[in-house]
Design a protein around this motif. Structure first.
Motif, PDB file in Angstrom:
ATOM      1  N   GLY A  38       0.788  -1.221   0.000  1.00 48.30           N
ATOM      2  CA  GLY A  38       0.000   0.000   0.000  1.00 48.30           C
ATOM      3  C   GLY A  38       0.820   1.272   0.000  1.00 48.30           C
ATOM      4  O   GLY A  38       0.262   2.367   0.115  1.00 48.30           O
ATOM      5  N   ALA A  39       2.145   1.147  -0.167  1.00 48.08           N
ATOM      6  CA  ALA A  39       3.000   2.341  -0.133  1.00 48.08           C
ATOM      7  C   ALA A  39       2.915   3.169  -1.410  1.00 48.08           C
ATOM      8  O   ALA A  39       3.316   4.335  -1.416  1.00 48.08           O
ATOM      9  N   GLY A  40       2.418   2.580  -2.504  1.00 50.40           N
ATOM     10  CA  GLY A  40       2.292   3.312  -3.758  1.00 50.40           C
ATOM     11  C   GLY A  40       3.168   2.790  -4.885  1.00 50.40           C
ATOM     12  O   GLY A  40       3.223   3.392  -5.962  1.00 50.40           O
ATOM     13  N   LYS A  41       3.847   1.659  -4.675  1.00 52.20           N
ATOM     14  CA  LYS A  41       4.783   1.145  -5.683  1.00 52.20           C
ATOM     15  C   LYS A  41       4.058   0.732  -6.974  1.00 52.20           C
ATOM     16  O   LYS A  41       4.427   1.161  -8.071  1.00 52.20           O
ATOM     17  N   THR A  42       3.028  -0.098  -6.833  1.00 49.70           N
ATOM     18  CA  THR A  42       2.314  -0.594  -8.014  1.00 49.70           C
ATOM     19  C   THR A  42       1.595   0.537  -8.733  1.00 49.70           C
ATOM     20  O   THR A  42       1.589   0.590  -9.974  1.00 49.70           O
ATOM     21  N   THR A  43       1.015   1.469  -7.990  1.00 45.36           N
ATOM     22  CA  THR A  43       0.362   2.628  -8.613  1.00 45.36           C
ATOM     23  C   THR A  43       1.368   3.439  -9.419  1.00 45.36           C
ATOM     24  O   THR A  43       1.074   3.886 -10.533  1.00 45.36           O
ATOM     25  N   THR A  44       2.575   3.622  -8.877  1.00 42.23           N
ATOM     26  CA  THR A  44       3.623   4.345  -9.600  1.00 42.23           C
ATOM     27  C   THR A  44       3.970   3.636 -10.903  1.00 42.23           C
ATOM     28  O   THR A  44       4.083   4.272 -11.961  1.00 42.23           O
ATOM     29  N   PHE A  45       4.123   2.318 -10.853  1.00 44.94           N
ATOM     30  CA  PHE A  45       4.453   1.555 -12.058  1.00 44.94           C
ATOM     31  C   PHE A  45       3.356   1.697 -13.110  1.00 44.94           C
ATOM     32  O   PHE A  45       3.633   1.863 -14.302  1.00 44.94           O
ATOM     33  N   ARG A  46       2.120   1.631 -12.675  1.00 55.18           N
ATOM     34  CA  ARG A  46       1.009   1.731 -13.633  1.00 55.18           C
ATOM     35  C   ARG A  46       0.931   3.108 -14.264  1.00 55.18           C
ATOM     36  O   ARG A  46       0.547   3.239 -15.431  1.00 55.18           O
ATOM     37  N   MET A  47       1.321   4.132 -13.529  1.00 52.14           N
ATOM     38  CA  MET A  47       1.367   5.475 -14.120  1.00 52.14           C
ATOM     39  C   MET A  47       2.517   5.591 -15.111  1.00 52.14           C
ATOM     40  O   MET A  47       2.373   6.207 -16.176  1.00 52.14           O
ATOM     41  N   ILE A  48       3.676   5.019 -14.781  1.00 54.41           N
ATOM     42  CA  ILE A  48       4.803   5.034 -15.715  1.00 54.41           C
ATOM     43  C   ILE A  48       4.411   4.405 -17.042  1.00 54.41           C
ATOM     44  O   ILE A  48       4.727   4.911 -18.120  1.00 54.41           O
ATOM     45  N   LEU A  49       3.689   3.283 -16.953  1.00 58.61           N
ATOM     46  CA  LEU A  49       3.295   2.533 -18.145  1.00 58.61           C
ATOM     47  C   LEU A  49       2.121   3.150 -18.889  1.00 58.61           C
ATOM     48  O   LEU A  49       1.780   2.714 -19.990  1.00 58.61           O
ATOM     49  N   GLY A  50       1.482   4.152 -18.293  1.00 54.11           N
ATOM     50  CA  GLY A  50       0.324   4.757 -18.932  1.00 54.11           C
ATOM     51  C   GLY A  50      -0.966   4.002 -18.697  1.00 54.11           C
ATOM     52  O   GLY A  50      -1.993   4.300 -19.320  1.00 54.11           O
ATOM     53  N   HIS A  72       6.599  -1.499 -27.542  1.00 53.14           N
ATOM     54  CA  HIS A  72       7.479  -2.606 -27.958  1.00 53.14           C
ATOM     55  C   HIS A  72       8.860  -2.500 -27.304  1.00 53.14           C
ATOM     56  O   HIS A  72       9.641  -3.463 -27.356  1.00 53.14           O
ATOM     57  N   LEU A  73       9.146  -1.361 -26.693  1.00 54.53           N
ATOM     58  CA  LEU A  73      10.435  -1.164 -26.022  1.00 54.53           C
ATOM     59  C   LEU A  73      10.351  -1.410 -24.517  1.00 54.53           C
ATOM     60  O   LEU A  73      11.352  -1.294 -23.814  1.00 54.53           O
ATOM     61  N   VAL A  74       9.147  -1.733 -24.037  1.00 52.73           N
ATOM     62  CA  VAL A  74       8.903  -1.832 -22.596  1.00 52.73           C
ATOM     63  C   VAL A  74       8.437  -3.232 -22.225  1.00 52.73           C
ATOM     64  O   VAL A  74       7.623  -3.835 -22.941  1.00 52.73           O
ATOM     65  N   GLY A  75       8.951  -3.753 -21.117  1.00 54.69           N
ATOM     66  CA  GLY A  75       8.487  -5.016 -20.567  1.00 54.69           C
ATOM     67  C   GLY A  75       7.938  -4.796 -19.175  1.00 54.69           C
ATOM     68  O   GLY A  75       8.446  -3.958 -18.421  1.00 54.69           O
ATOM     69  N   TYR A  76       6.894  -5.555 -18.827  1.00 51.38           N
ATOM     70  CA  TYR A  76       6.241  -5.361 -17.526  1.00 51.38           C
ATOM     71  C   TYR A  76       5.859  -6.706 -16.930  1.00 51.38           C
ATOM     72  O   TYR A  76       5.162  -7.506 -17.574  1.00 51.38           O
ATOM     73  N   LEU A  77       6.355  -6.941 -15.718  1.00 52.30           N
ATOM     74  CA  LEU A  77       5.947  -8.117 -14.952  1.00 52.30           C
ATOM     75  C   LEU A  77       5.058  -7.630 -13.816  1.00 52.30           C
ATOM     76  O   LEU A  77       5.538  -7.052 -12.846  1.00 52.30           O
ATOM     77  N   PRO A  78       3.737  -7.835 -13.916  1.00 52.51           N
ATOM     78  CA  PRO A  78       2.847  -7.350 -12.853  1.00 52.51           C
ATOM     79  C   PRO A  78       2.926  -8.226 -11.610  1.00 52.51           C
ATOM     80  O   PRO A  78       3.297  -9.400 -11.683  1.00 52.51           O
ATOM     81  N   GLU A  79       2.586  -7.630 -10.470  1.00 49.45           N
ATOM     82  CA  GLU A  79       2.570  -8.404  -9.236  1.00 49.45           C
ATOM     83  C   GLU A  79       1.507  -9.488  -9.291  1.00 49.45           C
ATOM     84  O   GLU A  79       1.727 -10.619  -8.852  1.00 49.45           O
ATOM     85  N   GLU A  80       0.347  -9.147  -9.847  1.00 46.21           N
ATOM     86  CA  GLU A  80      -0.710 -10.138 -10.051  1.00 46.21           C
ATOM     87  C   GLU A  80      -0.484 -10.759 -11.418  1.00 46.21           C
ATOM     88  O   GLU A  80      -0.651 -10.102 -12.438  1.00 46.21           O
ATOM     89  N   ARG A  81      -0.090 -12.026 -11.438  1.00 52.66           N
ATOM     90  CA  ARG A  81       0.260 -12.680 -12.689  1.00 52.66           C
ATOM     91  C   ARG A  81      -0.949 -12.810 -13.604  1.00 52.66           C
ATOM     92  O   ARG A  81      -2.073 -12.930 -13.146  1.00 52.66           O
ATOM     93  N   GLN A 140       5.896 -16.243 -16.775  1.00 48.73           N
ATOM     94  CA  GLN A 140       5.442 -14.854 -16.756  1.00 48.73           C
ATOM     95  C   GLN A 140       6.619 -13.897 -16.953  1.00 48.73           C
ATOM     96  O   GLN A 140       6.508 -12.893 -17.665  1.00 48.73           O
ATOM     97  N   PHE A 141       7.758 -14.211 -16.339  1.00 48.76           N
ATOM     98  CA  PHE A 141       8.952 -13.390 -16.522  1.00 48.76           C
ATOM     99  C   PHE A 141       9.412 -13.419 -17.977  1.00 48.76           C
ATOM    100  O   PHE A 141       9.738 -12.376 -18.559  1.00 48.76           O
ATOM    101  N   ILE A 142       9.421 -14.608 -18.574  1.00 44.24           N
ATOM    102  CA  ILE A 142       9.822 -14.720 -19.983  1.00 44.24           C
ATOM    103  C   ILE A 142       8.902 -13.867 -20.858  1.00 44.24           C
ATOM    104  O   ILE A 142       9.356 -13.206 -21.800  1.00 44.24           O
ATOM    105  N   ASP A 155       7.364  -5.908 -10.875  1.00 46.17           N
ATOM    106  CA  ASP A 155       6.646  -5.663  -9.624  1.00 46.17           C
ATOM    107  C   ASP A 155       6.705  -6.929  -8.765  1.00 46.17           C
ATOM    108  O   ASP A 155       6.056  -7.922  -9.079  1.00 46.17           O
ATOM    109  N   GLU A 156       7.491  -6.892  -7.703  1.00 45.80           N
ATOM    110  CA  GLU A 156       7.701  -8.034  -6.801  1.00 45.80           C
ATOM    111  C   GLU A 156       8.078  -9.300  -7.583  1.00 45.80           C
ATOM    112  O   GLU A 156       7.405 -10.328  -7.493  1.00 45.80           O
ATOM    113  N   PRO A 157       9.177  -9.270  -8.348  1.00 41.47           N
ATOM    114  CA  PRO A 157       9.507 -10.406  -9.215  1.00 41.47           C
ATOM    115  C   PRO A 157       9.903 -11.673  -8.473  1.00 41.47           C
ATOM    116  O   PRO A 157       9.801 -12.766  -9.029  1.00 41.47           O
ATOM    117  N   PHE A 158      10.373 -11.547  -7.224  1.00 44.17           N
ATOM    118  CA  PHE A 158      10.878 -12.723  -6.506  1.00 44.17           C
ATOM    119  C   PHE A 158       9.865 -13.292  -5.516  1.00 44.17           C
ATOM    120  O   PHE A 158      10.160 -14.255  -4.808  1.00 44.17           O
TER     121      PHE A 158
END
Length: 299
Positions: A38-50, A72-81, A140-142, A155-158
């Motif tokens: 709830g700190a704002g990490k995922t919201t920040t990522f979603r804003m970066i990605l548009g 096509h230049l951007v890759g995104y691994l969401p926390e919710e797969r 999902q990472f691939i 987003d929380e890849p590990f």
């Protein structure tokens, strides 16, 4: 190609999820976001990605907003797969790569390289639902990296991986950085950020409470850790001048002190009282800094 956030704010009604966040992430940087749930990490990522529009502020990558023209230049691994469980690994990964403009033959070659790297080539023609959660996460990472993105957001890849697979994924992420990708990832595991990132931002309730070079953040923290292992009692050191915190251990004591001078005085105090097996002055850990800045509000 600098990723730049300028006074970015995101509000949902009366709730402020991200508040006046400003930072720059240069090309080929490994940048870590830390924060409680709830700190704002995922919201920040979603804003970066548009995927979400900022309420206020500006986000640019190489001077422009990220949109379909640069996806096509951007890759995104969401926390919710988000894999399709009924589809086979090969058909869905090739489909996703083609959506990013990658030719089918090139995607298939790259897919097999990644499956070999992760030691799962036999899963190419299996349905995702037939795989373990850990192996689903590898797939999902691939999916996030198959098209060779220049900007990779993880987003929380590990999360949820066993130690062997964590190391495998970390090696893959570091290799992508060495090959020229800019990588931004979030974690609530301090050791992962500490090991992999040059720069970081700690978010707390949507606001940056720590931001900058990991080395500078540690240097400016103003406290150090002193680890002592000895064959005699060390309990009295908890009240020694310069000691900020103390924690007894099975082998001795772990002290947080306010500087090197305190370590020198402590050494003089205990010399001659018995056998000292370890006396080590260490930099503060990222965990120490996080707790100091955020408190115990994270999970």
């Amino acid at each position: 190609m600098v990723l730049k956030l300028e006074s970015v704010t995101k509000q949902f009604g009366q709730f402020t999820a991200v508040d006046q966040l400003s930072l720059e992430i240069p090309n080929q940087e490994m940048f870590g976001f830390l924060g409680a749930n709830g700190a704002g990490k995922t919201t920040t990522f979603r804003m970066i990605l548009g995927l979400l529009d900022a309420t206020d502020g500006k986000i640019t990558w190489d001077g422009k907003a990220i949109d379909y023209s640069t996806s096509h230049l951007v890759g995104y691994l969401p926390e919710e797969r988000g894999l399709y469980p009924k589809l086979k690994v090969r058909e869905q990964l090739i489909y996703l790569a083609r959506l990013r403009g990658m030719p089918k033959n090139e995607a298939l070659i790259e897919l097999r390289l990644w499956l070999d790297r992760f030691k799962i080539p036999e899963y190419e023609n299996k349905k995702v639902e037939e795989l373990s959660k850990g192996n689903q996460q590898k797939i999902q990472f691939i999916a996030a990296v198959l098209h060779k993105p220049k900007l990779l957001i993880l987003d929380e890849p590990f999360s949820g991986l066993d130690p062997v697979n964590v190391e495998m994924l970390k090696e893959a992420v570091l290799a992508l950085k060495e090959n020229g990708a800019t990588i931004v990832f979030s974690s609530h595991r301090m050791e992962h950020v500490e090991e992999m990132c040059e720069h970081l931002c700690i978010l707390h309730k949507g606001s940056p409470v720590v931001y900058g070079s990991l080395k500078e953040i540690k240097r400016n923290f103003g406290k150090k850790n002193l680890v002592i292992h000895a064959d005699f009692k060390l309990d009295g050191l908890k009240d020694f001048p310069g000691v900020v915190k103390s924690k007894p251990t099975m082998e001795g004591i772990h002290l947080q002190i306010d500087g090197e001078a305190a370590a020198d005085k402590i050494l003089k105090e205990i010399v001659g009282k018995g056998f000292i097996r370890k006396f080590a002055l260490e930099e503060p850990s990222l965990n120490d800094i996080f707790i100091e800045e955020v408190g115990n509000s994270y999970e």
